[in-house]
Write a protein that holds these residues in place. Sequence first.
Motif, PDB file in Angstrom:
ATOM      1  N   ILE A  51      38.534  38.227  48.038  1.00  0.00           N
ATOM      2  CA  ILE A  51      37.234  38.700  48.523  1.00  0.00           C
ATOM      3  C   ILE A  51      37.372  39.262  49.938  1.00  0.00           C
ATOM      4  O   ILE A  51      36.797  40.313  50.251  1.00  0.00           O
ATOM      5  CB  ILE A  51      36.185  37.568  48.462  1.00  0.00           C
ATOM      6  N   ILE A  52      38.147  38.592  50.784  1.00  0.00           N
ATOM      7  CA  ILE A  52      38.382  39.098  52.143  1.00  0.00           C
ATOM      8  C   ILE A  52      39.023  40.479  52.081  1.00  0.00           C
ATOM      9  O   ILE A  52      38.634  41.391  52.811  1.00  0.00           O
ATOM     10  CB  ILE A  52      39.251  38.104  52.948  1.00  0.00           C
ATOM     11  N   GLU A  53      39.999  40.644  51.190  1.00  0.00           N
ATOM     12  CA  GLU A  53      40.681  41.935  51.020  1.00  0.00           C
ATOM     13  C   GLU A  53      39.702  43.018  50.575  1.00  0.00           C
ATOM     14  O   GLU A  53      39.688  44.123  51.120  1.00  0.00           O
ATOM     15  CB  GLU A  53      41.799  41.774  49.992  1.00  0.00           C
ATOM     16  N   ILE A  54      38.868  42.714  49.585  1.00  0.00           N
ATOM     17  CA  ILE A  54      37.899  43.691  49.069  1.00  0.00           C
ATOM     18  C   ILE A  54      36.868  44.031  50.144  1.00  0.00           C
ATOM     19  O   ILE A  54      36.539  45.204  50.348  1.00  0.00           O
ATOM     20  CB  ILE A  54      37.220  43.160  47.791  1.00  0.00           C
ATOM     21  N   ALA A  55      36.361  43.029  50.841  1.00  0.00           N
ATOM     22  CA  ALA A  55      35.352  43.251  51.875  1.00  0.00           C
ATOM     23  C   ALA A  55      35.916  44.101  53.014  1.00  0.00           C
ATOM     24  O   ALA A  55      35.213  44.963  53.570  1.00  0.00           O
ATOM     25  CB  ALA A  55      34.831  41.921  52.406  1.00  0.00           C
ATOM     26  N   ALA A  56      37.172  43.879  53.355  1.00  0.00           N
ATOM     27  CA  ALA A  56      37.800  44.630  54.446  1.00  0.00           C
ATOM     28  C   ALA A  56      37.869  46.119  54.145  1.00  0.00           C
ATOM     29  O   ALA A  56      37.799  46.944  55.066  1.00  0.00           O
ATOM     30  CB  ALA A  56      39.197  44.078  54.713  1.00  0.00           C
ATOM     31  N   GLN A  57      37.950  46.481  52.875  1.00  0.00           N
ATOM     32  CA  GLN A  57      37.987  47.895  52.498  1.00  0.00           C
ATOM     33  C   GLN A  57      36.699  48.614  52.882  1.00  0.00           C
ATOM     34  O   GLN A  57      36.687  49.818  53.074  1.00  0.00           O
ATOM     35  CB  GLN A  57      38.255  48.040  51.001  1.00  0.00           C
ATOM     36  N   GLY A 116      32.889  46.385  44.457  1.00  0.00           N
ATOM     37  CA  GLY A 116      33.744  45.291  44.886  1.00  0.00           C
ATOM     38  C   GLY A 116      33.674  44.114  43.938  1.00  0.00           C
ATOM     39  O   GLY A 116      34.687  43.476  43.653  1.00  0.00           O
ATOM     40  N   LEU A 117      32.469  43.832  43.426  1.00  0.00           N
ATOM     41  CA  LEU A 117      32.328  42.748  42.446  1.00  0.00           C
ATOM     42  C   LEU A 117      33.107  43.059  41.176  1.00  0.00           C
ATOM     43  O   LEU A 117      33.758  42.183  40.607  1.00  0.00           O
ATOM     44  CB  LEU A 117      30.857  42.506  42.120  1.00  0.00           C
ATOM     45  N   LEU A 118      33.051  44.306  40.737  1.00  0.00           N
ATOM     46  CA  LEU A 118      33.816  44.698  39.549  1.00  0.00           C
ATOM     47  C   LEU A 118      35.315  44.560  39.799  1.00  0.00           C
ATOM     48  O   LEU A 118      36.052  44.085  38.937  1.00  0.00           O
ATOM     49  CB  LEU A 118      33.466  46.121  39.131  1.00  0.00           C
ATOM     50  N   ASP A 119      35.756  44.974  40.989  1.00  0.00           N
ATOM     51  CA  ASP A 119      37.172  44.815  41.359  1.00  0.00           C
ATOM     52  C   ASP A 119      37.567  43.341  41.350  1.00  0.00           C
ATOM     53  O   ASP A 119      38.636  42.977  40.852  1.00  0.00           O
ATOM     54  CB  ASP A 119      37.447  45.395  42.746  1.00  0.00           C
ATOM     55  N   LEU A 120      36.701  42.505  41.907  1.00  0.00           N
ATOM     56  CA  LEU A 120      36.961  41.068  41.951  1.00  0.00           C
ATOM     57  C   LEU A 120      37.076  40.492  40.547  1.00  0.00           C
ATOM     58  O   LEU A 120      38.012  39.740  40.247  1.00  0.00           O
ATOM     59  CB  LEU A 120      35.861  40.351  42.735  1.00  0.00           C
ATOM     60  N   LEU A 121      36.154  40.851  39.671  1.00  0.00           N
ATOM     61  CA  LEU A 121      36.184  40.318  38.305  1.00  0.00           C
ATOM     62  C   LEU A 121      37.406  40.800  37.533  1.00  0.00           C
ATOM     63  O   LEU A 121      38.015  40.036  36.786  1.00  0.00           O
ATOM     64  CB  LEU A 121      34.899  40.668  37.568  1.00  0.00           C
ATOM     65  N   ALA A 122      37.781  42.062  37.719  1.00  0.00           N
ATOM     66  CA  ALA A 122      38.979  42.586  37.043  1.00  0.00           C
ATOM     67  C   ALA A 122      40.226  41.839  37.531  1.00  0.00           C
ATOM     68  O   ALA A 122      41.082  41.449  36.725  1.00  0.00           O
ATOM     69  CB  ALA A 122      39.116  44.081  37.295  1.00  0.00           C
ATOM     70  N   TRP A 123      40.315  41.628  38.838  1.00  0.00           N
ATOM     71  CA  TRP A 123      41.436  40.871  39.407  1.00  0.00           C
ATOM     72  C   TRP A 123      41.438  39.444  38.874  1.00  0.00           C
ATOM     73  O   TRP A 123      42.498  38.908  38.502  1.00  0.00           O
ATOM     74  CB  TRP A 123      41.327  40.879  40.937  1.00  0.00           C
ATOM     75  N   TYR A 124      40.281  38.817  38.831  1.00  0.00           N
ATOM     76  CA  TYR A 124      40.115  37.434  38.374  1.00  0.00           C
ATOM     77  C   TYR A 124      40.603  37.282  36.934  1.00  0.00           C
ATOM     78  O   TYR A 124      41.379  36.376  36.630  1.00  0.00           O
ATOM     79  CB  TYR A 124      38.632  37.092  38.497  1.00  0.00           C
ATOM     80  N   GLU A 125      40.161  38.190  36.065  1.00  0.00           N
ATOM     81  CA  GLU A 125      40.585  38.137  34.652  1.00  0.00           C
ATOM     82  C   GLU A 125      42.100  38.269  34.535  1.00  0.00           C
ATOM     83  O   GLU A 125      42.739  37.518  33.795  1.00  0.00           O
ATOM     84  CB  GLU A 125      39.926  39.262  33.853  1.00  0.00           C
ATOM     85  N   LYS A 126      42.657  39.227  35.259  1.00  0.00           N
ATOM     86  CA  LYS A 126      44.094  39.486  35.169  1.00  0.00           C
ATOM     87  C   LYS A 126      44.904  38.351  35.797  1.00  0.00           C
ATOM     88  O   LYS A 126      45.875  37.868  35.200  1.00  0.00           O
ATOM     89  CB  LYS A 126      44.421  40.806  35.866  1.00  0.00           C
ATOM     90  N   ASP A 130      33.936  45.066  56.216  1.00  0.00           N
ATOM     91  CA  ASP A 130      33.261  43.785  56.375  1.00  0.00           C
ATOM     92  C   ASP A 130      34.275  42.658  56.509  1.00  0.00           C
ATOM     93  O   ASP A 130      35.389  42.749  55.999  1.00  0.00           O
ATOM     94  CB  ASP A 130      32.341  43.502  55.179  1.00  0.00           C
ATOM     95  N   ASP A 131      33.863  41.601  57.175  1.00  0.00           N
ATOM     96  CA  ASP A 131      34.719  40.428  57.376  1.00  0.00           C
ATOM     97  C   ASP A 131      34.163  39.269  56.563  1.00  0.00           C
ATOM     98  O   ASP A 131      33.111  38.731  56.887  1.00  0.00           O
ATOM     99  CB  ASP A 131      34.767  40.066  58.853  1.00  0.00           C
ATOM    100  N   ALA A 132      34.859  38.896  55.510  1.00  0.00           N
ATOM    101  CA  ALA A 132      34.410  37.806  54.633  1.00  0.00           C
ATOM    102  C   ALA A 132      35.111  36.493  54.944  1.00  0.00           C
ATOM    103  O   ALA A 132      34.997  35.541  54.188  1.00  0.00           O
ATOM    104  CB  ALA A 132      34.640  38.195  53.171  1.00  0.00           C
ATOM    105  N   SER A 133      35.795  36.422  56.071  1.00  0.00           N
ATOM    106  CA  SER A 133      36.575  35.218  56.380  1.00  0.00           C
ATOM    107  C   SER A 133      35.697  33.980  56.562  1.00  0.00           C
ATOM    108  O   SER A 133      36.179  32.862  56.416  1.00  0.00           O
ATOM    109  CB  SER A 133      37.441  35.435  57.616  1.00  0.00           C
ATOM    110  N   GLY A 134      34.426  34.162  56.852  1.00  0.00           N
ATOM    111  CA  GLY A 134      33.529  33.020  57.028  1.00  0.00           C
ATOM    112  C   GLY A 134      32.844  32.571  55.759  1.00  0.00           C
ATOM    113  O   GLY A 134      32.002  31.672  55.787  1.00  0.00           O
TER     114      GLY A 134
END
Length: 89
Positions: free
Chosen positions: A16-22, A46-56, A25-29
């Motif tokens: 999530i930090i990686e996706i937010a940084a694109q 970003g949510l779609l990217d997260l879900l695709a990564w999560y599944e894989k 945004d800073d998701a470190s907190g």
Amino acid sequence: MTLTQEGLEAEIKAKIIEIAAQSGDDASGLEPHEIIPATGLIDSTGLLDLLAWYEKTYDIPLSQEELTIDNLGSLTRMAEFVLRRKGLL
């Protein structure tokens, strides 16, 4: 890959930090129980990217019915979902 609650939460948060940084945004907190879509840290793409990564990453195909806040809304819920699907919870 670490299949513990804490390990999974850390891996998911790192993504999530990686996706937010694109988007600058800073998701470190991000806290484990925060509802990820409600934070505004990542957009719908970003949510779609997260879900695709999560599944894989966790080899968990998600059905439409499983795409809920109760299953995937926070770091805690996402980690618990992996553990349940892997028969570890």
